[in-house]
Design a protein around this motif. Structure first.
Motif, PDB file in Angstrom:
ATOM      1  N   GLU A  63       0.821  -1.217   0.000  1.00  0.00           N
ATOM      2  CA  GLU A  63       0.000   0.000   0.000  1.00  0.00           C
ATOM      3  C   GLU A  63       0.854   1.266   0.000  1.00  0.00           C
ATOM      4  O   GLU A  63       0.394   2.323  -0.434  1.00  0.00           O
ATOM      5  N   ILE A  64       2.094   1.181   0.494  1.00  0.00           N
ATOM      6  CA  ILE A  64       2.986   2.358   0.461  1.00  0.00           C
ATOM      7  C   ILE A  64       4.061   2.202  -0.621  1.00  0.00           C
ATOM      8  O   ILE A  64       5.124   2.801  -0.557  1.00  0.00           O
ATOM      9  N   ASN A  65       3.761   1.331  -1.599  1.00  0.00           N
ATOM     10  CA  ASN A  65       4.592   1.175  -2.800  1.00  0.00           C
ATOM     11  C   ASN A  65       5.978   0.604  -2.514  1.00  0.00           C
ATOM     12  O   ASN A  65       6.953   0.960  -3.190  1.00  0.00           O
ATOM     13  N   ILE A  66       6.056  -0.281  -1.535  1.00  0.00           N
ATOM     14  CA  ILE A  66       7.279  -1.068  -1.356  1.00  0.00           C
ATOM     15  C   ILE A  66       7.075  -2.384  -2.096  1.00  0.00           C
ATOM     16  O   ILE A  66       6.168  -3.157  -1.753  1.00  0.00           O
ATOM     17  N   PRO A  67       7.859  -2.656  -3.134  1.00  0.00           N
ATOM     18  CA  PRO A  67       7.629  -3.855  -3.950  1.00  0.00           C
ATOM     19  C   PRO A  67       8.055  -5.127  -3.225  1.00  0.00           C
ATOM     20  O   PRO A  67       9.132  -5.185  -2.625  1.00  0.00           O
ATOM     21  N   THR A  68       7.207  -6.137  -3.255  1.00  0.00           N
ATOM     22  CA  THR A  68       7.510  -7.422  -2.625  1.00  0.00           C
ATOM     23  C   THR A  68       7.205  -8.553  -3.594  1.00  0.00           C
ATOM     24  O   THR A  68       6.564  -8.351  -4.622  1.00  0.00           O
ATOM     25  N   HIS A  69       7.640  -9.747  -3.213  1.00  0.00           N
ATOM     26  CA  HIS A  69       7.371 -10.923  -4.061  1.00  0.00           C
ATOM     27  C   HIS A  69       5.977 -11.490  -3.834  1.00  0.00           C
ATOM     28  O   HIS A  69       5.540 -12.377  -4.569  1.00  0.00           O
ATOM     29  N   PHE A  70       5.262 -10.994  -2.843  1.00  0.00           N
ATOM     30  CA  PHE A  70       3.963 -11.559  -2.463  1.00  0.00           C
ATOM     31  C   PHE A  70       2.898 -11.271  -3.528  1.00  0.00           C
ATOM     32  O   PHE A  70       2.758 -10.149  -3.991  1.00  0.00           O
ATOM     33  N   ILE A  71       2.145 -12.300  -3.900  1.00  0.00           N
ATOM     34  CA  ILE A  71       1.009 -12.139  -4.811  1.00  0.00           C
ATOM     35  C   ILE A  71      -0.299 -12.341  -4.044  1.00  0.00           C
ATOM     36  O   ILE A  71      -1.131 -11.440  -3.986  1.00  0.00           O
ATOM     37  N   ARG A  72      -0.467 -13.509  -3.448  1.00  0.00           N
ATOM     38  CA  ARG A  72      -1.668 -13.740  -2.636  1.00  0.00           C
ATOM     39  C   ARG A  72      -1.465 -14.983  -1.774  1.00  0.00           C
ATOM     40  O   ARG A  72      -0.627 -15.843  -2.082  1.00  0.00           O
ATOM     41  N   ARG A  73      -2.244 -15.053  -0.714  1.00  0.00           N
ATOM     42  CA  ARG A  73      -2.254 -16.258   0.111  1.00  0.00           C
ATOM     43  C   ARG A  73      -3.188 -17.272  -0.527  1.00  0.00           C
ATOM     44  O   ARG A  73      -4.289 -16.930  -0.956  1.00  0.00           O
ATOM     45  N   LEU A  74      -2.752 -18.538  -0.573  1.00  0.00           N
ATOM     46  CA  LEU A  74      -3.547 -19.587  -1.209  1.00  0.00           C
ATOM     47  C   LEU A  74      -4.410 -20.338  -0.203  1.00  0.00           C
ATOM     48  O   LEU A  74      -5.532 -20.723  -0.512  1.00  0.00           O
ATOM     49  N   ASN A  75      -3.859 -20.572   0.971  1.00  0.00           N
ATOM     50  CA  ASN A  75      -4.568 -21.308   2.012  1.00  0.00           C
ATOM     51  C   ASN A  75      -3.887 -21.026   3.341  1.00  0.00           C
ATOM     52  O   ASN A  75      -3.111 -20.081   3.445  1.00  0.00           O
ATOM     53  N   MET A  76      -4.146 -21.837   4.345  1.00  0.00           N
ATOM     54  CA  MET A  76      -3.640 -21.556   5.686  1.00  0.00           C
ATOM     55  C   MET A  76      -2.119 -21.581   5.777  1.00  0.00           C
ATOM     56  O   MET A  76      -1.538 -20.924   6.640  1.00  0.00           O
ATOM     57  N   ARG A  77      -1.459 -22.321   4.884  1.00  0.00           N
ATOM     58  CA  ARG A  77      -0.006 -22.459   4.978  1.00  0.00           C
ATOM     59  C   ARG A  77       0.754 -22.050   3.726  1.00  0.00           C
ATOM     60  O   ARG A  77       1.988 -22.093   3.741  1.00  0.00           O
ATOM     61  N   GLU A  78       0.069 -21.666   2.674  1.00  0.00           N
ATOM     62  CA  GLU A  78       0.764 -21.419   1.413  1.00  0.00           C
ATOM     63  C   GLU A  78       0.466 -20.033   0.842  1.00  0.00           C
ATOM     64  O   GLU A  78      -0.653 -19.528   0.967  1.00  0.00           O
ATOM     65  N   GLN A  79       1.488 -19.474   0.208  1.00  0.00           N
ATOM     66  CA  GLN A  79       1.363 -18.206  -0.511  1.00  0.00           C
ATOM     67  C   GLN A  79       1.833 -18.406  -1.943  1.00  0.00           C
ATOM     68  O   GLN A  79       2.754 -19.183  -2.202  1.00  0.00           O
ATOM     69  N   LEU A  80       1.226 -17.659  -2.850  1.00  0.00           N
ATOM     70  CA  LEU A  80       1.729 -17.562  -4.213  1.00  0.00           C
ATOM     71  C   LEU A  80       2.658 -16.350  -4.263  1.00  0.00           C
ATOM     72  O   LEU A  80       2.276 -15.245  -3.853  1.00  0.00           O
ATOM     73  N   ILE A  81       3.880 -16.563  -4.730  1.00  0.00           N
ATOM     74  CA  ILE A  81       4.877 -15.483  -4.756  1.00  0.00           C
ATOM     75  C   ILE A  81       5.537 -15.411  -6.131  1.00  0.00           C
ATOM     76  O   ILE A  81       5.482 -16.356  -6.912  1.00  0.00           O
ATOM     77  N   ARG A  82       6.141 -14.263  -6.405  1.00  0.00           N
ATOM     78  CA  ARG A  82       6.921 -14.115  -7.632  1.00  0.00           C
ATOM     79  C   ARG A  82       8.265 -14.829  -7.469  1.00  0.00           C
ATOM     80  O   ARG A  82       8.888 -14.763  -6.406  1.00  0.00           O
TER      81      ARG A  82
END
Length: 254
Positions: A63-82
């Motif tokens: 939200e403050i324009n710091i770029p991260t590898h995070f795309i979205r959370r998939l479930n309780m233990r997994e994230q989709l990342i770049r």
């Protein structure tokens, strides 16, 4: 999501092939280690909490324009990342003397530093992640001068933002570790914040009592590790007061 090919397993996370080119699935484990693997154990539910806390903080940084590898959370233990090319450095940002800094320099733990300090450690488990200088980084070409400028700027901006966020919920951000990666978009290369931000790689103390609310409770055999992680999540508004049975749904970077 169907299980995909495992690409890497670290101390606290596993990386799997992503559903699309340029993506990975990051799985958060309950495993805990200290002293570069000299001590190990299981903290029940840690992976779930770290996934949620890291998601929340990465979205706030976006939200403050710091770029991260995070795309979205998939479930309780997994994230989709770049998928990024990880720079082999740990960037440690320190606001209060604690841990190795207090021991190395003989400064009483809890002493507020006169200014924020950034330290660099070479990511190499066999060498116990030795502390290095910018001269080492340049000499061995681990990161270019422009990469270092970008990482330092992003680290300080992240620190300023997180300090304010944690202060607002009665937590002192003592220090934390960041990792960065390179991503190419056509001919342009960008530096992104990677890995995670959670009580695993942040020192978080209660602002009134200085009670530790992070992995130091595991490192120092203080007990109540799960409760400390849960308290951080509760104060951030991620975990309801009743427990972890009613967590908010996943969000994605737009």
């Amino acid at each position: 999501m169907a299980r995909r090919r495992q690409l890497y397993e670290g101390k606290a996370k596993v990386l799997f092939e992503g559903p699309e080119p340029g993506t990975l699935v990051q799985y958060f484990k309950d495993d805990a280690t200290a002293g570069n693997g000299a001590k190990s154990g299981i903290i029940t539910g840690k992976g779930v909490l770290n996934n949620r806390i890291s998601e929340y903080l990465m979205l706030k940084l976006h939200e403050i324009n710091i770029p991260t590898h995070f795309i979205r959370r998939l479930n309780m233990r997994e994230q989709l990342i770049r998928e990024v090319e990880i720079i082999p450095l740990e960037v440690v940002v320190r606001n209060v003397a604690a841990g190795s800094l207090a021991k190395r320099l003989g400064i009483p733990e809890g002493t507020r530093l006169p200014r924020t300090i950034i330290e660099y450690y070479y990511k190499n488990d066999a060498l116990n992640d030795p502390m290095v200088s910018e001269e080492h980084i340049a000499a061995f070409n681990w990161a270019a001068p422009q990469d270092m400028d970008d990482m330092n700027q992003l680290a300080l901006r992240t620190n300023d933002f997180l300090m304010g966020m944690f202060t607002a919920v009665g937590i002192t951000l003592v220090d934390f570790k960041l990792e960065f990666g390179r991503i190419w978009e056509g001919e342009e290369m960008r530096i992104l914040l990677a890995d995670e931000i959670s009580p695993d790689n942040c020192r978080l103390w209660d602002s009134k009592t200085n009670e530790k609310m992070d992995k130091d409770r595991f490192r120092r055999d203080m007990g109540r590790v799960e409760e400390a992680y849960q308290e951080v999540a509760k104060r951030l508004g991620i975990l309801p007061e009743s427990g972890n049975g009613d967590l908010k749904g996943p969000e994605a970077v737009q």
